[in-house]
Design a protein around this motif. Structure first.
Motif, short mmCIF file in Angstrom:
data_model
loop_
_atom_site.label_atom_id
_atom_site.label_comp_id
_atom_site.label_asym_id
_atom_site.label_seq_id
_atom_site.Cartn_x
_atom_site.Cartn_y
_atom_site.Cartn_z
N PHE A 399 -7.56 -52.64 -88.43
CA PHE A 399 -8.37 -53.67 -89.06
C PHE A 399 -7.74 -55.04 -88.81
N PRO A 400 -8.48 -56.11 -88.99
CA PRO A 400 -7.93 -57.45 -88.76
C PRO A 400 -6.84 -57.79 -89.76
N VAL A 401 -5.82 -58.48 -89.29
CA VAL A 401 -4.71 -58.89 -90.14
C VAL A 401 -5.21 -59.78 -91.28
N ALA A 402 -6.12 -60.69 -90.96
CA ALA A 402 -6.60 -61.65 -91.97
C ALA A 402 -7.23 -60.93 -93.16
N GLU A 403 -8.09 -59.94 -92.89
CA GLU A 403 -8.74 -59.22 -93.98
C GLU A 403 -7.75 -58.34 -94.74
N LEU A 404 -6.80 -57.75 -94.03
CA LEU A 404 -5.79 -56.95 -94.72
C LEU A 404 -4.95 -57.82 -95.65
N LYS A 405 -4.63 -59.03 -95.21
CA LYS A 405 -3.89 -59.95 -96.08
C LYS A 405 -4.72 -60.34 -97.30
N LEU A 463 -15.24 -55.04 -94.94
CA LEU A 463 -13.80 -54.87 -95.14
C LEU A 463 -13.33 -55.32 -96.52
N LYS A 464 -14.05 -56.24 -97.13
CA LYS A 464 -13.65 -56.68 -98.47
C LYS A 464 -13.72 -55.54 -99.47
N GLU A 465 -14.52 -54.52 -99.16
CA GLU A 465 -14.61 -53.34 -100.01
C GLU A 465 -13.64 -52.26 -99.54
N ILE A 466 -13.66 -51.95 -98.25
CA ILE A 466 -12.92 -50.78 -97.78
C ILE A 466 -11.46 -51.08 -97.46
N CYS A 467 -11.02 -52.33 -97.60
CA CYS A 467 -9.60 -52.65 -97.49
C CYS A 467 -8.92 -52.72 -98.86
N ASP A 468 -9.68 -52.53 -99.89
CA ASP A 468 -9.15 -52.57 -101.25
C ASP A 468 -8.97 -51.13 -101.73
N PRO A 469 -7.72 -50.66 -101.89
CA PRO A 469 -7.52 -49.25 -102.25
C PRO A 469 -8.15 -48.85 -103.57
N VAL A 470 -8.23 -49.78 -104.52
CA VAL A 470 -8.86 -49.47 -105.81
C VAL A 470 -10.35 -49.23 -105.61
N LYS A 471 -11.00 -50.06 -104.82
CA LYS A 471 -12.43 -49.90 -104.57
C LYS A 471 -12.71 -48.66 -103.72
N VAL A 472 -11.85 -48.40 -102.72
CA VAL A 472 -12.07 -47.21 -101.88
C VAL A 472 -11.97 -45.94 -102.72
N HIS A 473 -11.18 -45.98 -103.77
CA HIS A 473 -11.04 -44.81 -104.64
C HIS A 473 -12.17 -44.73 -105.66
N SER A 474 -13.01 -45.76 -105.72
CA SER A 474 -14.06 -45.77 -106.75
C SER A 474 -15.39 -46.21 -106.16
N THR A 475 -15.73 -47.48 -106.31
CA THR A 475 -17.07 -47.95 -105.96
C THR A 475 -17.36 -47.95 -104.47
N ALA A 476 -16.33 -48.04 -103.62
CA ALA A 476 -16.55 -48.13 -102.17
C ALA A 476 -16.26 -46.84 -101.44
N VAL A 477 -16.05 -45.74 -102.16
CA VAL A 477 -15.64 -44.51 -101.50
C VAL A 477 -16.75 -43.88 -100.67
N TRP A 478 -17.99 -44.08 -101.06
CA TRP A 478 -19.08 -43.35 -100.41
C TRP A 478 -19.16 -43.63 -98.92
N GLY A 479 -19.10 -44.90 -98.52
CA GLY A 479 -19.28 -45.24 -97.11
C GLY A 479 -18.30 -44.56 -96.19
N PRO A 480 -16.98 -44.74 -96.36
CA PRO A 480 -16.03 -44.07 -95.47
C PRO A 480 -16.12 -42.54 -95.54
N ALA A 481 -16.31 -41.97 -96.76
CA ALA A 481 -16.40 -40.52 -96.88
C ALA A 481 -17.65 -40.00 -96.15
N HIS A 482 -18.73 -40.76 -96.22
CA HIS A 482 -19.98 -40.40 -95.54
C HIS A 482 -19.79 -40.42 -94.03
N GLU A 483 -19.15 -41.48 -93.49
CA GLU A 483 -18.96 -41.58 -92.05
C GLU A 483 -18.00 -40.50 -91.55
#
Length: 763
Positions: A399-405, A463-483
């Motif tokens: 992922f881009p450094v800027a978004e990870l930061k 990336l604002k959703e899927i780079c946030d570990p709290v969101k990936v474990h909750s509200t943003a989990v569907w997208g990556p798990a689906h793909e």
């Protein structure tokens, strides 16, 4: 007189781009390993950045020998042999598609030259997907002015690899007239190539083995002195040796041992899934466009190993360069991060390969188990490329450094969450894959998220959703798990036409609920707010309607008879597959149900069409459950005859014939399995406990206001069935629901127990 050591090289074309590739092979030189009694040198420790690649490499370029004509014994019109030497990586030669019998081999490809001085090696660039036609066994023959009759020079097994491969002829062909490749076997009993190029080696006026103890030039020979280093005539190697001598050379990323990984296409064929990553070996190095990259390589296995430079700003892919033992030097065709491509086509044990990247810049890689949360910010701040690799045990993202930061303060936690998603989905299927599941950013505005071979991709805005570990474990989990679920879809047995966006949802529902989030299908969906949940919508549109499970389809134009959009369709179709998980694991405690089912699909012959795949699934599910599940599948329309055009990334007619239905039912009956004790076609996430405890229905009251029905003080009811004139018109698993439609004449409502018994309600 100085000794000139041979330096192999490579020049490969990509459109108008040319790169130069060179490698030193020390002939007749014994390399001495470093030993523990190397003299100690007291030096001032400095940061790795003190090493700056530089100095003239003193390299004589390899020369690309021009092909003047070529002949092929077989070709497909439009993909003639001329496309094998046109310098264009977007074209390819291919043998005739109709000749796929192994007896049609060998296929002969003859490349002719005019006034060529010499040829030392060739480079074969196959189609990158290791698809049909990728070479396997090849015999190489040479015709020269001195010996015009073709003479066998060597045999080579390309093993159907998708990586560019360099083949040394074994001896120099002086004044060559032609080189003949006799292709004895290829993937799919075909032969193809993107490019075949021929080269004369250059040379270098310096022998690194006089200073360095290994081919990778990663350590000095014992006893090397500062005076000897000062006397090195080659500025590039003198710079490296000086830093090795003073222990200031940044070995962590520049010198690494790279382990092999199984060919992901081979694993995909075994597991009947999409192939995993081709980026399992990130180097942590970056390079600019048209920059000379110098790479020293240790002992190589009998498999192709190559280096790839990927710039995600231009998309997944990049430029690939075959590696040979010793020194490799080439100018990069694009900027980006560097990866080592080391994939084995079989199960044979292969050793790690030591590779030393002496130029380029250190970018870093965050590795789970090696790096910690406290390393995260420092590593991102020191990154030299726009993108950054983060590697876990099962997942790997770039992922881009800027978004990870901006969005991630804890990279360790983020990769742990993604590792958990991959491992949960693998466990669900009963598999364990050593390769990583690769995720990368996409800059195409219309991409959003998608899965395809070797990767899943995520548009920058996500990336604002899927780079946030709290969101990936909750509200943003569907997208990556689906793909990731798309990658794991087992085909065709659990991905027949109409199921592309359906059966992967079982995986994402699993991850979503294991992570402690509400089940998506337990909630409302889209514009169908009058229904309590997707369950209720599916009960109405499939079970009550009495249609075939796969008849519900997304509209491809005006006049959608189901009055549903794409998302509603796929979620409704998902319901019975998730109910199997709820019933088998949560109610019956059969944690092995889905792993067993996936195993049956993998090891059974593939059904010959989509309708047969749907029916075969019901038999495999019954075997996995060790129960006769035909009543469940009958309720969900799996045994309804149909022949209909189904939209699923294109329209295709799917037919479920009565003949095939009857045959499947006979096969299941012959298994002599018991019937389930519950009517679990009505199970939902909310009613799992009722199916566990059972119990008779305790009748309560009912009130009706307009089309809204309220069931008051009822107990042990898993669902409510509504009949009008003895015809089932509605099913709900909730005590309050709104009927669709109007004008019921003789309405009756029943409370349904887990075992299917009914109690009629009265006003």
């Amino acid at each position: 007189m100085k000794t000139i050591y041979s330096l192999p090289g490579i020049i490969a074309f990509a459109g108008k781009c040319i790169y130069r590739y060179c490698a030193l092979i020390s002939v007749g030189i014994i390399l001495v390993s470093a030993c523990s009694d190397q003299p100690e040198v007291s030096v001032q420790k400095v940061e790795p950045e003190s090493y700056v690649p530089g100095g003239d490499l003193g390299l004589a370029e390899d020369v690309r020998v021009v092909v003047t004509n070529a002949i092929a014994s077989s070709f497909q019109p439009g993909q003639e042999i001329k496309y094998a030497y046109d310098g264009d990586l977007s074209t390819k030669y291919h043998s005739n598609w109709k000749n796929t019998d192994a007896n049609y081999f060998p296929i002969t490809l003859e490349f002719q030259f005019k006034e060529a001085e010499a040829i030392d090696y060739l480079v074969y660039t196959p189609r990158p997907d290791a698809g049909n036609g990728s070479f396997k066994q090849v015999e190489i023959q040479v015709s020269t002015k001195e010996r015009p009759e073709f003479e066998k020079y060597c045999d080579y097994d390309f093993k159907g690899s998708g990586s560019p491969t360099r083949v040394n002829l074994g001896k120099t062909a002086h004044a060559p007239l032609a080189i003949r490749l006799i292709v004895k076997s290829g993937v799919g009993n075909l032969a193809s190539c993107v490019e075949i190029e021929f080269f004369k080696k250059g040379g270098i006026d310096f022998d690194p083995s006089t200073i360095f103890a290994d081919l990778a030039c990663s350590t000095l020979k014992p006893g090397i002195t500062e005076k000897e280093i000062e006397a090195i005539p080659n500025a590039f190697f003198k710079n490296i040796a000086s830093h090795l001598f003073t222990e200031t050379y940044p070995l962590e990323y520049r010198v690494q041992d790279y382990a092999p990984y199984p060919d992901p296409d081979r694993l995909a064929a075994t597991y009947k899934i999409s192939p995993y990553s081709l980026r399992d070996n990130p180097t942590g190095m970056s390079v600019g466009m048209n920059e000379e990259l110098v790479v020293m390589v240790g002992k190589l296995p009998n498999h192709p190993v190559s280096l790839l430079v990927q710039d995600l700003e231009t998309g997944f892919g990049g430029s690939s360069y075959p590696l040979v033992e010793g020194i490799n030097a080439f100018k990069t065709k694009n900027k980006g991060l560097i990866y080592i491509m080391y994939y084995t086509p079989d199960d044979s044990e292969q050793p790690p390969v030591k590779i030393h990247i002496a130029s380029g810049k250190v970018n870093g890689v965050f590795r789970l188990g090696k790096n910690k949360k406290q390393d995260w910010s420092k590593m991102l701040n020191q990154a030299t490329d726009k993108h950054f690799d983060v590697v876990g045990n099962y997942a790997h993202f770039t992922f881009p450094v800027a978004e990870l930061k901006q969005y991630c303060t804890d990279g360790e936690r983020l990769i742990q969450v993604y590792d958990s998603i991959v491992r949960l989905e693998q466990n669900f299927m009963g598999i364990d894959i050593p390769n990583h599941l690769y995720m990368h950013v996409s800059y195409v505005p219309t991409d959003y998220m998608y899965a395809t071979s070797y990767r899943t991709a995520y548009q920058q805005s996500t990336l604002k959703e899927i780079c946030d570990p709290v969101k990936v474990h909750s509200t943003a989990v569907w997208g990556p798990a689906h793909e990731m679920g798309h990658v794991h879809q087992t085909r065709p047995g659990f991905k027949w036409h109409g199921m592309t966006e359906v059966t992967n949802n079982v995986q994402s529902l699993l991850v979503q609920t294991v992570f402690g989030n509400p089940s998506r299908i337990q909630g409302k969906q889209g514009g169908f707010d009058t229904y309590n949940s997707v369950y209720e919508l599916a009960f109405s549109r499939i079970i009550v309607a009495g249609i075939g499970h796969n008849e519900l389809t997304k509209s491809t134009g005006v006049g959608d008879e189901e009055n549903t959009s794409g998302n509603e369709v796929v979620f409704m179709k998902t319901v019975p597959f998730w109910q199997l998980q709820l019933y088998e694991e949560s109610v019956r405690g059969k944690k092995e149900f889905y792993p067993t089912l996936y195993g049956l699909i993998r090891t059974s012959p593939n059904p010959t069409d989509d309708g047969k795949a749907q029916l075969a699934f019901t038999k495999w599910a019954s075997v996995a459950a060790q129960e006769d599940l035909t009543d469940f599948f009958r309720a969900w329309g799996f045994y309804v005859p149909m022949s209909k055009d189904i939209f699923d990334y294109g329209v295709k007619k799917v037919t479920v014939s009565q003949t095939d239905i009857d045959q499947t039912l006979r096969e299941i009956k012959a298994l002599n399995l018991p019937k389930p004790k519950t009517a679990f076609q009505y199970i939902t996430d909310r009613t799992v406990e009722l199916f566990k405890t059972g119990g008779s229905v305790v009748k309560g009251q009912m009130s009706i206001s307009g089309r809204t029905v309220r069931m008051l003080n009822w107990q042990n009811t898993v669902a409510y069935e509504v009949y009008d004139n003895d015809r089932l018109v509605y099913v709900s698993a909730e005590p309050e629901f709104t009927l669709d439609g109007a004008g019921y004449n003789k309405m009756k409502v029943y409370g349904i127990a887990a075992d299917g018994t009914k109690v009629e309600a009265t006003n």
